[in-house]
Design an enzyme around this catalytic site. Structure first.
Site, PDB file in Angstrom:
ATOM      1  N   TRP A   1       6.857  -4.987  22.007  1.00  0.00           N
ATOM      2  CA  TRP A   1       6.493  -5.692  20.776  1.00  0.00           C
ATOM      3  C   TRP A   1       7.475  -6.849  20.582  1.00  0.00           C
ATOM      4  O   TRP A   1       8.692  -6.628  20.643  1.00  0.00           O
ATOM      5  CB  TRP A   1       6.572  -4.704  19.612  1.00  0.00           C
ATOM      6  CG  TRP A   1       6.187  -5.253  18.273  1.00  0.00           C
ATOM      7  CD1 TRP A   1       5.127  -6.074  17.998  1.00  0.00           C
ATOM      8  CD2 TRP A   1       6.842  -4.994  17.027  1.00  0.00           C
ATOM      9  NE1 TRP A   1       5.085  -6.339  16.657  1.00  0.00           N
ATOM     10  CE2 TRP A   1       6.115  -5.694  16.039  1.00  0.00           C
ATOM     11  CE3 TRP A   1       7.943  -4.239  16.651  1.00  0.00           C
ATOM     12  CZ2 TRP A   1       6.471  -5.663  14.700  1.00  0.00           C
ATOM     13  CZ3 TRP A   1       8.298  -4.199  15.310  1.00  0.00           C
ATOM     14  CH2 TRP A   1       7.572  -4.904  14.349  1.00  0.00           C
TER      15      TRP A   1
ATOM     16  N   ASP B   1      10.656   4.356  18.987  1.00  0.00           N
ATOM     17  CA  ASP B   1       9.998   3.638  17.894  1.00  0.00           C
ATOM     18  C   ASP B   1       8.607   4.238  17.727  1.00  0.00           C
ATOM     19  O   ASP B   1       7.772   4.148  18.630  1.00  0.00           O
ATOM     20  CB  ASP B   1       9.902   2.149  18.260  1.00  0.00           C
ATOM     21  CG  ASP B   1       9.164   1.343  17.193  1.00  0.00           C
ATOM     22  OD1 ASP B   1       8.916   1.884  16.099  1.00  0.00           O
ATOM     23  OD2 ASP B   1       8.844   0.167  17.465  1.00  0.00           O
TER      24      ASP B   1
ATOM     25  N   LYS C   1       1.147   1.832   9.200  1.00  0.00           N
ATOM     26  CA  LYS C   1      -0.193   1.920   9.783  1.00  0.00           C
ATOM     27  C   LYS C   1      -0.880   3.231   9.427  1.00  0.00           C
ATOM     28  O   LYS C   1      -2.038   3.237   9.045  1.00  0.00           O
ATOM     29  CB  LYS C   1      -0.137   1.802  11.314  1.00  0.00           C
ATOM     30  CG  LYS C   1       0.847   0.785  11.832  1.00  0.00           C
ATOM     31  CD  LYS C   1       0.328  -0.630  11.787  1.00  0.00           C
ATOM     32  CE  LYS C   1       1.483  -1.592  11.813  1.00  0.00           C
ATOM     33  NZ  LYS C   1       1.365  -2.720  12.682  1.00  0.00           N
TER      34      LYS C   1
HETATM   35  C1  LIG Z   1       5.789  -1.121  17.773  1.00  0.00           C
HETATM   36  C2  LIG Z   1       6.048  -1.344  16.315  1.00  0.00           C
HETATM   37  N1  LIG Z   1       7.165  -0.869  15.784  1.00  0.00           N
HETATM   38  C3  LIG Z   1       7.442  -1.027  14.483  1.00  0.00           C
HETATM   39  C4  LIG Z   1       6.594  -1.706  13.648  1.00  0.00           C
HETATM   40  C5  LIG Z   1       7.054  -1.854  12.229  1.00  0.00           C
HETATM   41  O1  LIG Z   1       6.183  -2.008  11.250  1.00  0.00           O
HETATM   42  P1  LIG Z   1       6.558  -2.140   9.722  1.00  0.00           P
HETATM   43  O2  LIG Z   1       7.895  -2.773   9.576  1.00  0.00           O
HETATM   44  O3  LIG Z   1       5.476  -2.980   9.165  1.00  0.00           O
HETATM   45  O4  LIG Z   1       6.564  -0.752   9.169  1.00  0.00           O
HETATM   46  C6  LIG Z   1       5.400  -2.237  14.167  1.00  0.00           C
HETATM   47  C7  LIG Z   1       4.481  -3.019  13.348  1.00  0.00           C
HETATM   48  O5  LIG Z   1       3.646  -3.751  13.778  1.00  0.00           O
HETATM   49  C8  LIG Z   1       5.127  -2.046  15.543  1.00  0.00           C
HETATM   50  O6  LIG Z   1       4.011  -2.504  16.099  1.00  0.00           O
END
Ligand SMILES: Cc1ncc(COP(=O)(O)O)c(C=O)c1O
Length: 401
Positions: free
Chosen positions: A130, A211, A246
């Site tokens: 990511w 993660d 999510k």
């Molecule tokens: C792989 C991954 N890790 C962590 C996150 C963190 O998301 P958030 O900060 O919106 O909770 C995301 C969000 O797209 C993600 O795709």
């Protein structure tokens, strides 16, 4: 002060979103941004979230500060959801953590604690990973390096290459893993591979940093974390960053947590004190609302059952769209086998088409995806699948519309 401040380019994903919004075509299709969308293209508030929020409104008596670690009950319920209430690491009292502003906050606090513990540690990330992992983790001052992960030929994990590279990671370095629904490829490790990786971790001594942002979006709330549960039952130390954005659909509420597994309770307390010090330096305390909603759902049998039911519907819709896209792309003129879309997990897949085809899809057909060819499968609906498939067939054939 600001005379020499350069104007930075927009974030590629958010930049794509602005272009999509500015596109006047009414039949445009957004497969870019990474949020869940229902059949109508909306990102709905889940039923259990709405109910937990209205209860909160009626019962909340104060808005005073929370502690730096957030709500202890939220952290307890999150850990029970992530690891299962009977997990040996929890039973042994070796896990501590803090509620954070989303998974991003969790990833950053995790990195800050690693840097405090071992400033020279390198963080190994999958190729690709990511895009936001780089600034979130690298921004703490840690060095990032890549290990091979995705095989564009098999469209799955190149597990042999991954294991060979990780066998050379020295003790004291950190390996970032995606709990499930790998972003951006959708290619996940299976349980047997998690077991092999766990054995490698034990023999080499690197620290896993997991993660998990999509628990419940691949095969099920329990199934999706079987790998990380196995690993965390076996390894002496681990960092686990979790997002509620999510699976509870509460993106803008910024709820998540980062949890540290240490060798014993005394080490766990020391690590927690550093996580709290890091949070204090950056934002002091996490926002309360989203975490209170999650805690309210997880702590109430009826709300929890309804949330699980709706999350199951979300998962089923994503998997149905995967099936539909793979089926509709069969027989394309390029002879590409898109069966991998069926096998991959979560919201994302790499289509693996050319940059020119990505541009043509956007400009000629109003179909938006990232330049990497990552698509958000949840952007597909029964209504847009036919024009989408037609556009893809056209660019794969190299023909004009
Ligand atoms: C792989 C991954 N890790 C962590 C996150 C963190 O998301 P958030 O900060 O919106 O909770 C995301 C969000 O797209 C993600 O795709």
């Amino acid at each position: 002060m600001f005379d020499d401040v350069p104007l930075l380019p927009p974030d590629p994903i958010l930049g794509l979103l602005s272009r999509f919004r500015a596109d006047p075509r009414t039949d445009k299709i957004d497969l870019g941004v990474g949020v869940y969308q229902d059949e109508e293209g909306r990102t709905p508030v889940m039923r259990a979230v709405q109910e937990a929020e209205s209860r909160l409104l009626l019962t909340q008596t104060t808005k005073t500060y929370q502690g730096i670690a957030g709500d202890p009950e939220f952290n307890e319920r999150m850990l029970a959801m992530l690891l299962g209430p009977e997990h040996p690491a929890l039973r042994d009292g070796r896990v501590r953590g803090v509620q954070t502003p989303g998974g991003c906050g969790a990833l950053r606090i995790g990195a800050e604690v690693i840097r405090r513990a071992r400033p020279a540690a390198r963080v190994w990330v999958s190729s690709p990973t990511w895009a936001n992992h780089m600034p979130l983790i690298g921004g703490s001052g840690l060095e990032l390096v890549e290990y091979p992960y995705y095989d564009p030929v098999t469209r799955g994990v190149d597990f042999d290459a991954m294991m060979s590279a990780l066998a050379n990671v020295p003790a004291g370095d950190v390996v970032l893993l995606h709990g499930c629904c790998h972003n951006p490829t959708g290619a996940d490790l299976d349980l047997a591979q998690w077991r092999e990786l766990t054995a490698l971790t034990l023999s080499t001594g690197f620290t896993p940093y997991i993660d998990t942002a999509y628990q419940g979006l691949a095969d099920g709330v329990e199934e999706d974390v079987a790998g990380l549960r196995h690993m965390m039952a076996a390894v002496p130390e681990c960092v686990l960053a979790a997002s509620c954005s999510k699976n509870f659909g509460i993106y803008r509420e910024r709820a998540g947590g980062v949890y540290f597994l240490a060798r014993n309770t005394e080490r766990a307390d020391a690590v927690l004190s550093n996580a709290m010090a890091a949070a204090r330096q950056i934002y002091s305390m996490p926002p309360a609302h989203g975490a209170a909603v999650v805690s309210g759902i997880l702590g109430d049998a009826a709300l929890r059952a309804d949330w699980l039911q709706e999350l199951g519907e979300v998962r089923a819709r994503i998997n149905a769209m995967r099936e539909l896209l793979a089926t509709r792309l069969a027989g394309n003129a390029a002879g590409t086998d898109f069966g991998f879309v069926r096998r991959q997990k979560g919201m994302f897949s790499f289509l693996g088409i050319t940059p020119a085809q990505v541009t043509r899809l956007r400009e000629e057909f109003g179909v938006y995806m990232l330049d990497s060819t990552r698509i958000n499968v949840a952007g597909i609906t029964p209504r847009n699948i036919e024009p989408l498939a037609a556009a893809l067939h056209a660019v794969l054939a190299g023909s004009r519309a």
